[in-house]
Scaffold this motif. Structure first.
Motif, PDB file in Angstrom:
ATOM      1  N   ARG A   2     -11.290   9.920  -7.343  1.00  0.00           N
ATOM      2  CA  ARG A   2     -11.357   9.366  -8.536  1.00  0.00           C
ATOM      3  C   ARG A   2     -10.177   8.191  -8.636  1.00  0.00           C
ATOM      4  NH1 ARG A   2     -13.447  11.206 -13.252  1.00  0.00           N
ATOM      5  NH2 ARG A   2     -12.430  10.560 -15.324  1.00  0.00           N
ATOM      6  N   CYS A   3     -10.848   7.087  -9.212  1.00  0.00           N
ATOM      7  CA  CYS A   3      -9.828   5.939  -9.070  1.00  0.00           C
ATOM      8  C   CYS A   3      -8.780   6.024 -10.442  1.00  0.00           C
ATOM      9  CB  CYS A   3     -10.669   4.593  -9.127  1.00  0.00           C
ATOM     10  SG  CYS A   3      -9.618   3.228  -9.237  1.00  0.00           S
ATOM     11  N   ASP A   4      -7.482   5.750  -9.934  1.00  0.00           N
ATOM     12  CA  ASP A   4      -6.505   5.913 -11.043  1.00  0.00           C
ATOM     13  C   ASP A   4      -6.610   5.104 -12.035  1.00  0.00           C
ATOM     14  OD1 ASP A   4      -5.470   8.250  -9.986  1.00  0.00           O
ATOM     15  OD2 ASP A   4      -3.896   7.231  -8.822  1.00  0.00           O
ATOM     16  N   HIS A   5      -7.188   3.889 -11.490  1.00  0.00           N
ATOM     17  CA  HIS A   5      -7.067   2.769 -12.351  1.00  0.00           C
ATOM     18  C   HIS A   5      -8.251   2.257 -13.372  1.00  0.00           C
ATOM     19  CE1 HIS A   5      -3.467   1.687 -10.289  1.00  0.00           C
ATOM     20  NE2 HIS A   5      -4.043   2.029  -9.275  1.00  0.00           N
ATOM     21  N   CYS A   6      -9.571   2.741 -12.926  1.00  0.00           N
ATOM     22  CA  CYS A   6     -10.566   2.598 -13.602  1.00  0.00           C
ATOM     23  C   CYS A   6     -11.306   3.885 -14.031  1.00  0.00           C
ATOM     24  CB  CYS A   6     -11.861   1.717 -12.829  1.00  0.00           C
ATOM     25  SG  CYS A   6     -12.441   2.602 -11.429  1.00  0.00           S
ATOM     26  N   ALA A   7     -10.884   4.964 -13.229  1.00  0.00           N
ATOM     27  CA  ALA A   7     -11.161   6.561 -13.659  1.00  0.00           C
ATOM     28  C   ALA A   7     -12.576   6.692 -13.308  1.00  0.00           C
ATOM     29  CB  ALA A   7     -10.909   6.905 -15.002  1.00  0.00           C
ATOM     30  N   PHE A  15      -8.866   0.882  -0.992  1.00  0.00           N
ATOM     31  CA  PHE A  15      -9.169   0.031  -2.282  1.00  0.00           C
ATOM     32  C   PHE A  15     -10.406   0.679  -2.986  1.00  0.00           C
ATOM     33  CE2 PHE A  15      -6.808  -2.910   0.623  1.00  0.00           C
ATOM     34  CZ  PHE A  15      -6.169  -3.579  -0.310  1.00  0.00           C
ATOM     35  N   CYS A  16     -10.061   0.572  -4.230  1.00  0.00           N
ATOM     36  CA  CYS A  16     -11.295   1.147  -5.014  1.00  0.00           C
ATOM     37  C   CYS A  16     -12.296   0.114  -5.075  1.00  0.00           C
ATOM     38  CB  CYS A  16     -10.989   1.331  -6.557  1.00  0.00           C
ATOM     39  SG  CYS A  16     -12.275   1.638  -7.583  1.00  0.00           S
ATOM     40  N   THR A  17     -13.547   0.532  -4.614  1.00  0.00           N
ATOM     41  CA  THR A  17     -14.792  -0.346  -4.415  1.00  0.00           C
ATOM     42  C   THR A  17     -15.341  -0.977  -5.807  1.00  0.00           C
ATOM     43  OG1 THR A  17     -16.767  -0.831  -3.570  1.00  0.00           O
ATOM     44  CG2 THR A  17     -16.608   1.430  -4.364  1.00  0.00           C
ATOM     45  N   ARG A  18     -14.723  -0.150  -7.000  1.00  0.00           N
ATOM     46  CA  ARG A  18     -15.332  -0.831  -8.346  1.00  0.00           C
ATOM     47  C   ARG A  18     -14.236  -1.567  -8.862  1.00  0.00           C
ATOM     48  NH1 ARG A  18     -19.601   2.773 -11.440  1.00  0.00           N
ATOM     49  NH2 ARG A  18     -19.015   1.080 -12.844  1.00  0.00           N
ATOM     50  N   CYS A  19     -13.159  -1.304  -8.975  1.00  0.00           N
ATOM     51  CA  CYS A  19     -12.076  -2.405  -9.689  1.00  0.00           C
ATOM     52  C   CYS A  19     -11.429  -2.996  -8.801  1.00  0.00           C
ATOM     53  CB  CYS A  19     -11.357  -1.618 -10.635  1.00  0.00           C
ATOM     54  SG  CYS A  19     -10.168  -0.269  -9.771  1.00  0.00           S
ATOM     55  N   GLY A  20     -11.351  -2.735  -7.513  1.00  0.00           N
ATOM     56  CA  GLY A  20     -10.461  -3.393  -6.547  1.00  0.00           C
ATOM     57  C   GLY A  20      -9.150  -3.109  -6.397  1.00  0.00           C
TER      58      GLY A  20
HETATM   59 ZN   LIG Z   1     -10.976   1.587  -9.588  1.00  0.00          ZN
END
Ligand SMILES: [Zn+2]
Ligand SMILES: [Zn+2]
Length: 383
Positions: A2-7, A15-20
Protein backbone atom coordinates in the motif's frame (compact mmCIF):
# COMPACT_ATOMS: atom_id res chain seq x y z
CA UNK A 1 1.88 -3.11 -1.02
CA UNK A 2 0.00 0.00 0.00
CA UNK A 3 1.48 3.35 -1.05
CA UNK A 4 1.82 5.74 1.88
CA UNK A 5 1.26 8.71 -0.36
CA UNK A 6 -1.72 7.88 -2.58
CA UNK A 7 -3.14 5.07 -0.41
CA UNK A 8 -3.56 2.73 -3.40
CA UNK A 9 -2.54 -0.90 -3.42
CA UNK A 10 0.36 -1.05 -5.83
CA UNK A 11 2.95 -3.63 -6.90
CA UNK A 12 6.14 -3.76 -4.88
CA UNK A 13 8.78 -1.40 -6.13
CA UNK A 14 11.11 1.40 -5.18
CA UNK A 15 8.57 3.86 -6.57
CA UNK A 16 4.79 3.84 -6.46
CA UNK A 17 3.63 3.15 -10.01
CA UNK A 18 0.49 5.23 -9.55
CA UNK A 19 1.75 8.44 -7.99
CA UNK A 20 5.51 8.15 -8.50
CA UNK A 21 6.33 8.64 -4.81
CA UNK A 22 9.54 7.13 -3.57
CA UNK A 23 8.76 4.27 -1.21
CA UNK A 24 11.90 4.54 0.89
CA UNK A 25 11.97 6.28 4.21
CA UNK A 26 11.81 10.04 3.97
CA UNK A 27 15.30 10.52 5.41
CA UNK A 28 16.90 8.77 2.43
CA UNK A 29 15.22 10.75 -0.26
CA UNK A 30 14.00 14.04 1.16
CA UNK A 31 10.36 14.56 0.31
CA UNK A 32 9.30 11.13 -0.99
CA UNK A 33 6.26 12.49 -2.76
CA UNK A 34 8.01 15.16 -4.80
CA UNK A 35 11.35 13.22 -4.95
CA UNK A 36 13.25 16.14 -6.39
CA UNK A 37 16.51 14.22 -6.65
CA UNK A 38 14.76 11.88 -9.10
CA UNK A 39 13.73 14.02 -12.06
CA UNK A 40 10.60 12.35 -13.43
CA UNK A 41 11.77 12.35 -17.07
CA UNK A 42 15.31 11.18 -16.20
CA UNK A 43 15.43 9.65 -12.73
CA UNK A 44 19.23 9.49 -12.70
CA UNK A 45 19.32 13.27 -12.41
CA UNK A 46 18.23 15.84 -9.85
CA UNK A 47 15.48 18.24 -10.89
CA UNK A 48 17.82 21.15 -10.28
CA UNK A 49 20.51 20.39 -12.83
CA UNK A 50 21.02 22.62 -15.87
CA UNK A 51 21.34 19.72 -18.28
CA UNK A 52 20.50 20.62 -21.88
CA UNK A 53 19.64 17.28 -23.41
CA UNK A 54 17.62 15.64 -20.65
CA UNK A 55 15.62 18.86 -20.34
CA UNK A 56 14.90 19.74 -23.95
CA UNK A 57 14.84 16.16 -25.29
CA UNK A 58 12.76 14.62 -22.48
CA UNK A 59 11.68 11.46 -24.36
CA UNK A 60 15.14 10.05 -24.95
CA UNK A 61 16.52 7.18 -22.87
CA UNK A 62 20.07 7.15 -21.53
CA UNK A 63 21.68 5.65 -24.65
CA UNK A 64 19.97 7.96 -27.08
CA UNK A 65 20.87 10.96 -24.97
CA UNK A 66 24.52 10.03 -25.37
CA UNK A 67 24.14 9.68 -29.13
CA UNK A 68 22.61 13.15 -29.32
CA UNK A 69 25.33 14.61 -27.11
CA UNK A 70 27.94 13.15 -29.43
CA UNK A 71 26.18 14.39 -32.54
CA UNK A 72 26.07 17.85 -30.97
CA UNK A 73 29.78 17.76 -30.06
CA UNK A 74 30.67 16.57 -33.56
CA UNK A 75 28.61 19.45 -34.97
CA UNK A 76 30.44 21.95 -32.76
CA UNK A 77 33.79 20.46 -33.77
CA UNK A 78 32.72 20.85 -37.41
CA UNK A 79 31.96 24.52 -36.81
CA UNK A 80 35.36 24.97 -35.17
CA UNK A 81 37.13 23.32 -38.11
CA UNK A 82 35.27 25.51 -40.61
CA UNK A 83 36.12 28.56 -38.53
CA UNK A 84 39.80 27.69 -38.31
CA UNK A 85 39.83 27.09 -42.04
CA UNK A 86 38.42 30.59 -42.50
CA UNK A 87 35.16 29.33 -43.96
CA UNK A 88 33.04 31.66 -41.85
CA UNK A 89 30.00 31.55 -44.10
CA UNK A 90 29.84 27.77 -43.90
CA UNK A 91 30.45 27.91 -40.15
CA UNK A 92 27.49 30.31 -39.69
CA UNK A 93 25.25 28.04 -41.74
CA UNK A 94 26.19 24.94 -39.74
CA UNK A 95 25.74 26.90 -36.50
CA UNK A 96 22.25 28.02 -37.57
CA UNK A 97 21.10 24.51 -38.48
CA UNK A 98 22.83 22.40 -35.82
CA UNK A 99 20.32 22.43 -32.94
CA UNK A 100 17.15 22.66 -35.10
CA UNK A 101 18.29 19.64 -37.16
CA UNK A 102 19.13 17.65 -34.01
CA UNK A 103 15.67 18.47 -32.74
CA UNK A 104 14.06 17.30 -35.95
CA UNK A 105 15.92 13.98 -35.59
CA UNK A 106 14.75 13.80 -31.99
CA UNK A 107 11.10 14.34 -32.96
CA UNK A 108 11.46 11.52 -35.46
CA UNK A 109 13.30 9.27 -33.00
CA UNK A 110 10.78 9.70 -30.18
CA UNK A 111 7.83 10.02 -32.60
CA UNK A 112 6.40 12.72 -30.42
CA UNK A 113 4.06 13.53 -33.31
CA UNK A 114 2.59 9.98 -33.24
CA UNK A 115 0.66 9.34 -36.49
CA UNK A 116 0.64 12.87 -37.80
CA UNK A 117 4.18 13.99 -38.56
CA UNK A 118 3.27 16.46 -41.30
CA UNK A 119 0.71 18.41 -39.29
CA UNK A 120 2.77 18.49 -36.12
CA UNK A 121 6.07 19.38 -37.78
CA UNK A 122 4.31 21.96 -39.95
CA UNK A 123 2.70 23.69 -37.02
CA UNK A 124 5.74 23.57 -34.76
CA UNK A 125 9.07 23.86 -36.58
CA UNK A 126 7.41 25.09 -39.79
CA UNK A 127 5.21 27.58 -37.97
CA UNK A 128 8.21 28.80 -35.99
CA UNK A 129 10.13 29.38 -39.22
CA UNK A 130 7.24 31.38 -40.71
CA UNK A 131 6.87 33.51 -37.57
CA UNK A 132 10.65 33.93 -37.51
CA UNK A 133 10.73 35.16 -41.10
CA UNK A 134 7.83 37.60 -40.63
CA UNK A 135 9.05 39.01 -37.31
CA UNK A 136 12.70 39.28 -38.30
CA UNK A 137 11.98 40.89 -41.67
CA UNK A 138 9.62 43.41 -40.00
CA UNK A 139 12.23 44.12 -37.35
CA UNK A 140 14.79 44.82 -40.00
CA UNK A 141 12.45 47.04 -41.99
CA UNK A 142 11.79 49.11 -38.88
CA UNK A 143 15.30 49.10 -37.55
CA UNK A 144 18.62 48.60 -39.33
CA UNK A 145 21.46 48.34 -36.89
CA UNK A 146 23.81 46.54 -39.22
CA UNK A 147 23.63 48.46 -42.44
CA UNK A 148 27.38 49.10 -42.47
CA UNK A 149 28.88 46.35 -44.58
CA UNK A 150 26.25 43.94 -43.29
CA UNK A 151 28.64 42.94 -40.54
CA UNK A 152 26.85 42.38 -37.22
CA UNK A 153 30.12 42.77 -35.35
CA UNK A 154 30.12 46.46 -36.16
CA UNK A 155 28.04 47.79 -33.32
CA UNK A 156 26.06 50.94 -33.61
CA UNK A 157 27.22 52.52 -30.37
CA UNK A 158 25.12 53.00 -27.26
CA UNK A 159 21.67 54.40 -27.73
CA UNK A 160 18.98 54.06 -25.08
CA UNK A 161 16.29 53.82 -27.72
CA UNK A 162 17.85 50.94 -29.60
CA UNK A 163 18.83 49.28 -26.34
CA UNK A 164 15.23 49.27 -25.15
CA UNK A 165 13.98 48.16 -28.52
CA UNK A 166 16.42 45.29 -28.97
CA UNK A 167 16.72 44.33 -25.34
CA UNK A 168 13.18 44.73 -24.08
CA UNK A 169 10.49 45.30 -26.72
CA UNK A 170 11.58 42.75 -29.32
CA UNK A 171 12.10 39.88 -26.84
CA UNK A 172 8.61 40.45 -25.40
CA UNK A 173 7.03 40.61 -28.87
CA UNK A 174 8.88 37.44 -29.88
CA UNK A 175 7.72 35.58 -26.80
CA UNK A 176 4.12 36.55 -27.57
CA UNK A 177 4.31 35.43 -31.22
CA UNK A 178 6.52 32.32 -31.08
CA UNK A 179 4.01 30.09 -29.24
CA UNK A 180 1.22 30.85 -31.76
CA UNK A 181 1.95 28.02 -34.24
CA UNK A 182 1.81 25.36 -31.50
CA UNK A 183 -1.32 26.98 -30.10
CA UNK A 184 -3.10 26.65 -33.44
CA UNK A 185 -2.12 23.00 -33.87
CA UNK A 186 -5.43 21.60 -35.19
CA UNK A 187 -5.14 18.16 -33.61
CA UNK A 188 -3.76 19.32 -30.30
CA UNK A 189 -6.37 17.31 -28.40
CA UNK A 190 -4.43 14.20 -29.46
CA UNK A 191 -1.45 15.46 -27.48
CA UNK A 192 -2.81 16.20 -24.05
CA UNK A 193 0.35 15.89 -21.98
CA UNK A 194 2.40 18.83 -20.83
CA UNK A 195 5.55 17.11 -22.04
CA UNK A 196 4.07 17.22 -25.59
CA UNK A 197 3.38 20.93 -25.24
CA UNK A 198 6.91 21.52 -24.04
CA UNK A 199 8.42 19.69 -27.02
CA UNK A 200 6.13 21.46 -29.53
CA UNK A 201 7.06 24.82 -28.04
CA UNK A 202 10.77 24.05 -28.21
CA UNK A 203 10.40 22.94 -31.84
CA UNK A 204 8.58 26.15 -32.68
CA UNK A 205 11.20 28.27 -30.88
CA UNK A 206 13.99 26.50 -32.75
CA UNK A 207 12.27 27.07 -36.08
CA UNK A 208 12.07 30.74 -35.18
CA UNK A 209 15.72 30.79 -34.16
CA UNK A 210 16.77 29.23 -37.46
CA UNK A 211 14.86 31.78 -39.54
CA UNK A 212 16.06 34.67 -37.38
CA UNK A 213 19.71 33.66 -37.60
CA UNK A 214 19.61 33.14 -41.35
CA UNK A 215 17.94 36.51 -41.98
CA UNK A 216 20.04 38.50 -39.50
CA UNK A 217 23.19 37.02 -40.92
CA UNK A 218 22.08 37.09 -44.54
CA UNK A 219 24.06 40.28 -44.99
CA UNK A 220 27.16 38.68 -43.56
CA UNK A 221 26.53 35.48 -45.50
CA UNK A 222 26.50 37.26 -48.83
CA UNK A 223 29.02 40.03 -48.16
CA UNK A 224 31.74 37.93 -46.61
CA UNK A 225 33.86 36.24 -49.19
CA UNK A 226 33.69 32.48 -48.79
CA UNK A 227 37.12 32.39 -47.28
CA UNK A 228 38.16 34.99 -44.68
CA UNK A 229 40.81 35.10 -42.01
CA UNK A 230 39.54 33.90 -38.63
CA UNK A 231 38.83 37.00 -36.58
CA UNK A 232 36.77 37.16 -33.40
CA UNK A 233 33.86 35.26 -34.91
CA UNK A 234 34.29 32.30 -32.60
CA UNK A 235 32.24 33.79 -29.75
CA UNK A 236 29.55 34.91 -32.12
CA UNK A 237 29.46 31.39 -33.54
CA UNK A 238 29.06 29.83 -30.10
CA UNK A 239 26.12 32.11 -29.39
CA UNK A 240 24.60 31.27 -32.78
CA UNK A 241 25.11 27.52 -32.56
CA UNK A 242 24.32 26.95 -28.90
CA UNK A 243 23.04 29.72 -26.69
CA UNK A 244 20.67 31.58 -29.01
CA UNK A 245 18.74 28.48 -30.16
CA UNK A 246 18.65 27.10 -26.61
CA UNK A 247 17.19 30.37 -25.35
CA UNK A 248 14.62 30.68 -28.15
CA UNK A 249 13.65 27.01 -27.86
CA UNK A 250 13.38 26.79 -24.09
CA UNK A 251 11.55 30.09 -23.65
CA UNK A 252 8.83 29.05 -26.10
CA UNK A 253 8.83 25.50 -24.72
CA UNK A 254 8.13 26.90 -21.28
CA UNK A 255 5.31 29.12 -22.52
CA UNK A 256 3.62 26.41 -24.60
CA UNK A 257 3.95 23.94 -21.70
CA UNK A 258 2.06 26.51 -19.61
CA UNK A 259 -0.67 26.76 -22.26
CA UNK A 260 -0.97 22.97 -22.17
CA UNK A 261 -1.27 23.07 -18.38
CA UNK A 262 -3.95 25.72 -18.75
CA UNK A 263 -5.91 23.50 -21.12
CA UNK A 264 -5.77 20.75 -18.52
CA UNK A 265 -7.13 23.20 -15.96
CA UNK A 266 -3.88 23.03 -14.02
CA UNK A 267 -2.66 26.57 -14.33
CA UNK A 268 -0.98 27.43 -11.05
CA UNK A 269 1.62 29.79 -9.67
CA UNK A 270 4.36 27.47 -10.84
CA UNK A 271 3.25 27.76 -14.48
CA UNK A 272 2.56 31.49 -14.41
CA UNK A 273 6.01 31.86 -12.87
CA UNK A 274 7.29 29.89 -15.85
CA UNK A 275 5.89 32.39 -18.36
CA UNK A 276 7.39 35.24 -16.35
CA UNK A 277 10.67 33.34 -16.20
CA UNK A 278 10.70 32.79 -19.98
CA UNK A 279 10.10 36.47 -20.74
CA UNK A 280 12.54 37.69 -18.08
CA UNK A 281 15.21 35.26 -19.29
CA UNK A 282 14.80 36.41 -22.89
CA UNK A 283 14.97 40.08 -21.87
CA UNK A 284 17.98 39.42 -19.61
CA UNK A 285 19.70 37.56 -22.45
CA UNK A 286 19.10 40.22 -25.11
CA UNK A 287 19.50 43.28 -22.91
CA UNK A 288 22.62 41.91 -21.22
CA UNK A 289 24.19 40.91 -24.53
CA UNK A 290 23.36 44.27 -26.10
CA UNK A 291 24.71 46.25 -23.15
CA UNK A 292 27.92 44.27 -22.93
CA UNK A 293 28.52 44.46 -26.68
CA UNK A 294 27.90 48.20 -26.66
CA UNK A 295 30.37 48.71 -23.81
CA UNK A 296 32.91 46.33 -25.35
CA UNK A 297 32.96 43.90 -22.45
CA UNK A 298 35.12 40.82 -23.02
CA UNK A 299 33.21 38.41 -25.25
CA UNK A 300 33.78 35.59 -22.78
CA UNK A 301 31.73 37.44 -20.18
CA UNK A 302 28.94 37.81 -22.72
CA UNK A 303 28.97 34.06 -23.31
CA UNK A 304 29.05 33.35 -19.57
CA UNK A 305 26.09 35.66 -19.01
CA UNK A 306 24.12 34.00 -21.80
CA UNK A 307 24.94 30.55 -20.40
CA UNK A 308 23.80 31.54 -16.89
CA UNK A 309 20.47 32.83 -18.25
CA UNK A 310 19.88 29.70 -20.35
CA UNK A 311 20.86 27.45 -17.42
CA UNK A 312 18.38 29.15 -15.10
CA UNK A 313 15.62 28.78 -17.69
CA UNK A 314 16.43 25.08 -18.19
CA UNK A 315 16.17 24.47 -14.44
CA UNK A 316 12.81 26.19 -14.28
CA UNK A 317 11.52 24.06 -17.16
CA UNK A 318 12.60 20.91 -15.31
CA UNK A 319 10.87 22.11 -12.17
CA UNK A 320 7.60 22.69 -14.03
CA UNK A 321 7.82 19.49 -16.09
CA UNK A 322 8.74 17.35 -13.08
CA UNK A 323 5.64 18.40 -11.18
CA UNK A 324 3.48 18.19 -14.30
CA UNK A 325 4.67 14.61 -14.92
CA UNK A 326 4.06 13.60 -11.31
CA UNK A 327 0.49 14.86 -11.61
CA UNK A 328 -0.37 13.74 -15.12
CA UNK A 329 1.24 10.31 -15.23
CA UNK A 330 -0.78 9.08 -12.33
CA UNK A 331 -3.78 7.55 -14.14
CA UNK A 332 -2.70 5.42 -17.08
CA UNK A 333 -4.04 1.99 -16.04
CA UNK A 334 -1.84 -1.07 -15.64
CA UNK A 335 0.05 -2.36 -18.64
CA UNK A 336 3.04 -4.50 -19.47
CA UNK A 337 5.76 -2.36 -20.94
CA UNK A 338 9.48 -1.72 -21.02
CA UNK A 339 10.96 1.21 -19.15
CA UNK A 340 12.79 3.56 -21.53
CA UNK A 341 15.12 4.61 -18.75
CA UNK A 342 16.15 1.41 -16.93
CA UNK A 343 15.09 -1.08 -19.68
CA UNK A 344 13.29 -3.35 -17.22
CA UNK A 345 10.21 -5.28 -18.29
CA UNK A 346 7.63 -3.83 -15.96
CA UNK A 347 3.96 -3.96 -15.23
CA UNK A 348 3.19 -0.40 -14.43
CA UNK A 349 0.64 2.37 -14.43
CA UNK A 350 2.13 5.86 -14.60
CA UNK A 351 5.65 5.36 -13.28
CA UNK A 352 8.35 2.73 -13.54
CA UNK A 353 8.31 1.01 -10.15
CA UNK A 354 12.02 0.35 -10.50
CA UNK A 355 13.53 3.74 -11.42
CA UNK A 356 10.58 6.12 -11.05
CA UNK A 357 10.51 7.43 -14.62
CA UNK A 358 7.19 8.98 -15.64
CA UNK A 359 6.03 6.72 -18.47
CA UNK A 360 4.21 9.51 -20.32
CA UNK A 361 7.70 10.77 -21.19
CA UNK A 362 8.58 7.48 -22.91
CA UNK A 363 9.13 7.44 -26.68
CA UNK A 364 5.95 6.75 -28.60
CA UNK A 365 7.14 3.36 -29.87
CA UNK A 366 7.24 2.16 -26.26
CA UNK A 367 3.90 3.72 -25.37
CA UNK A 368 2.36 2.00 -28.38
CA UNK A 369 3.73 -1.32 -27.15
CA UNK A 370 1.94 -1.13 -23.80
CA UNK A 371 -0.20 -4.22 -23.28
CA UNK A 372 -3.01 -3.34 -20.87
CA UNK A 373 -3.63 -5.55 -17.84
CA UNK A 374 -6.90 -5.29 -15.97
CA UNK A 375 -5.65 -6.39 -12.59
CA UNK A 376 -2.83 -4.90 -10.59
CA UNK A 377 -0.32 -7.73 -10.25
CA UNK A 378 1.21 -8.62 -6.90
CA UNK A 379 4.79 -8.12 -7.99
CA UNK A 380 6.28 -5.52 -10.28
CA UNK A 381 7.74 -8.21 -12.54
CA UNK A 382 11.37 -7.16 -12.26
CA UNK A 383 13.28 -9.06 -14.90
ZN1 LIG B 1 1.40 6.16 -4.57
ZN1 LIG C 1 12.62 2.26 -15.11
Amino acid sequence: MRCDHCAHDVPDGVFCTRCGAHQGTSEEIGNAKTREQRYAAHPAEHVIQPSVFTTLFPHLGQHKIHEFRWAFIVGLAGILVLYLAGLITAAILVAAFLVPVLYLIYLYEAQVYRDEPATVLGFTIGGGIVVGIVVTVLERVLYHPFQDAGNPLVNAGISIGSLLLLGLVLPVIQEVLKPLPALFLPNRADFPETVDGLVFGIASGLGFSLAETLIVFSGALTSLTAHVEPANWIYELLTLAVLQPLLQGSATGMIVATLWRYRRGRLGGREIGGVAMAVIAHVAFSLGTQLMNDTSVNALFVLAWQAVVVGALLIYIRYVLHHALLEEAAHMGYAETICANCHMHIVASGFCPNCGMALTAAPNSIKRGRRPRKDAPAASGDA
